[in-house]
Motif scaffolding. Structure first.
Motif, mmCIF file in Angstrom:
data_model
loop_
_atom_site.group_PDB
_atom_site.id
_atom_site.type_symbol
_atom_site.label_atom_id
_atom_site.label_comp_id
_atom_site.label_asym_id
_atom_site.label_seq_id
_atom_site.Cartn_x
_atom_site.Cartn_y
_atom_site.Cartn_z
ATOM 1 N N GLY A 110 0.850 -1.131 0.300
ATOM 2 C CA GLY A 110 0.182 0.230 -0.058
ATOM 3 C C GLY A 110 1.193 1.478 0.022
ATOM 4 N N VAL A 111 0.744 2.269 -0.173
ATOM 5 C CA VAL A 111 0.478 3.830 -0.143
ATOM 6 C C VAL A 111 0.039 4.256 1.230
ATOM 7 C CG1 VAL A 111 0.509 6.063 -1.076
ATOM 8 C CG2 VAL A 111 0.538 4.245 -2.817
ATOM 9 N N PRO A 112 1.493 4.648 1.867
ATOM 10 C CA PRO A 112 0.961 5.733 3.451
ATOM 11 C C PRO A 112 0.416 7.375 2.800
ATOM 12 C CG PRO A 112 3.163 5.885 2.625
ATOM 13 C CD PRO A 112 2.827 5.043 1.696
ATOM 14 N N SER A 113 -0.030 7.468 3.952
ATOM 15 C CA SER A 113 -0.064 9.404 3.809
ATOM 16 C C SER A 113 1.222 9.137 4.798
ATOM 17 C CB SER A 113 -1.319 9.763 4.908
ATOM 18 O OG SER A 113 -1.908 8.547 6.102
ATOM 19 N N TYR A 114 0.737 11.080 4.760
ATOM 20 C CA TYR A 114 2.359 11.702 6.174
ATOM 21 C C TYR A 114 1.587 12.813 6.289
ATOM 22 C CZ TYR A 114 4.178 12.929 1.894
ATOM 23 O OH TYR A 114 4.950 14.224 0.200
ATOM 24 N N SER A 115 2.895 13.452 7.179
ATOM 25 C CA SER A 115 3.159 14.775 7.577
ATOM 26 C C SER A 115 4.091 15.167 8.447
ATOM 27 C CB SER A 115 1.547 15.548 8.406
ATOM 28 O OG SER A 115 1.737 14.253 9.264
ATOM 29 N N VAL A 116 4.812 16.061 7.674
ATOM 30 C CA VAL A 116 5.915 16.402 8.213
ATOM 31 C C VAL A 116 5.799 18.270 8.889
ATOM 32 C CG1 VAL A 116 8.620 16.839 8.060
ATOM 33 C CG2 VAL A 116 7.156 15.077 6.728
ATOM 34 N N ASP A 117 6.040 18.091 10.290
ATOM 35 C CA ASP A 117 5.869 19.209 10.543
ATOM 36 C C ASP A 117 7.010 20.032 11.446
ATOM 37 O OD1 ASP A 117 5.040 22.369 10.997
ATOM 38 O OD2 ASP A 117 3.460 21.218 11.762
#
Length: 213
Positions: A110-117
């Protein structure tokens, strides 16, 4: 004489009774209070050495040509891609054309979601314990589509901190585990917030974070 003897006996009996009463009413000095269990903070163990970038990762450019600034970056896969079942299996870091590159490799499908902050005080999701990592500024990385390794037999990178000699502006990367399908890591940086970009690479699936020096 007999009367006096009885008075002494009565007085002795009263004194003994009073002594017993005082003992019974004394303060309990027992030390059997329950012990407080120490908490473990993510990243508190000694840092391990991260793997170097693969040859491809030293050359691969951002295919999305995303902006390099200090604003949050995130991506959510199309629902048609289906449910991802992934674990973070390795963290690598090194130099990419004068920038610091951190790579999170993912095993599974599968393909992950991500957030970087950027965050001021990194805290472990769920518990709220501090994530201890060296640095002056902290870039939090959240990766979705995670599944517990115990459900798949896949091996997840252990909770803890890694460092890399070639990523000179990165003080360390703390992996804080996963909670409710989200893996969490914190990149500790030298100096103030810096511009960065984030993108995915495939075969194998990887989240790449490039940080300007």
């Amino acid at each position: 004489m007999r009367t006096r003897h009885r008075r002494f006996a009565a007085a002795a009996a009263l004194t003994a009774a009073a002594s017993l009463a005082l003992v019974g009413c004394g303060t309990d000095t027992s030390t059997d209070a329950p012990a407080t269990n120490p908490t473990t903070t993510a990243g508190s163990s000694p840092a391990a050495q991260a793997q170097n970038l693969s040859p491809e990762e030293t050359e691969a450019a951002d295919p999305t040509a995303g902006p390099a600034d200090s604003a949050p970056k995130s991506e959510t896969p199309d629902a048609a891609a289906g449910r991802a079942e992934l674990v973070v299996s390795e963290i690598r870091m090194g130099d990419y054309q004068g920038e610091d590159r951190v790579v999170f490799e993912l095993d599974g499908r599968g393909v992950p979601s991500y957030s970087v902050d950027y965050v001021d005080a990194p805290a472990q999701q769920g518990s709220g314990f501090p994530v201890e990592v060296q640095g002056d500024s902290f870039l939090q990385v959240m990766i979705g589509g995670q599944i517990l390794p115990t459900e798949t037999g896949m091996e997840e990178v252990p909770v803890g901190t890694v460092t890399g000699d070639e990523a000179t502006g990165v003080a360390g990367v703390a992996f804080a585990g996963q909670f409710e399908g989200q893996a969490q890591a914190v990149i500790g940086l030298e100096g103030t917030d810096r511009a960065f970009s984030a993108f995915l690479l495939q075969n194998p699936t990887r989240l790449v974070v490039d940080i300007e020096r």
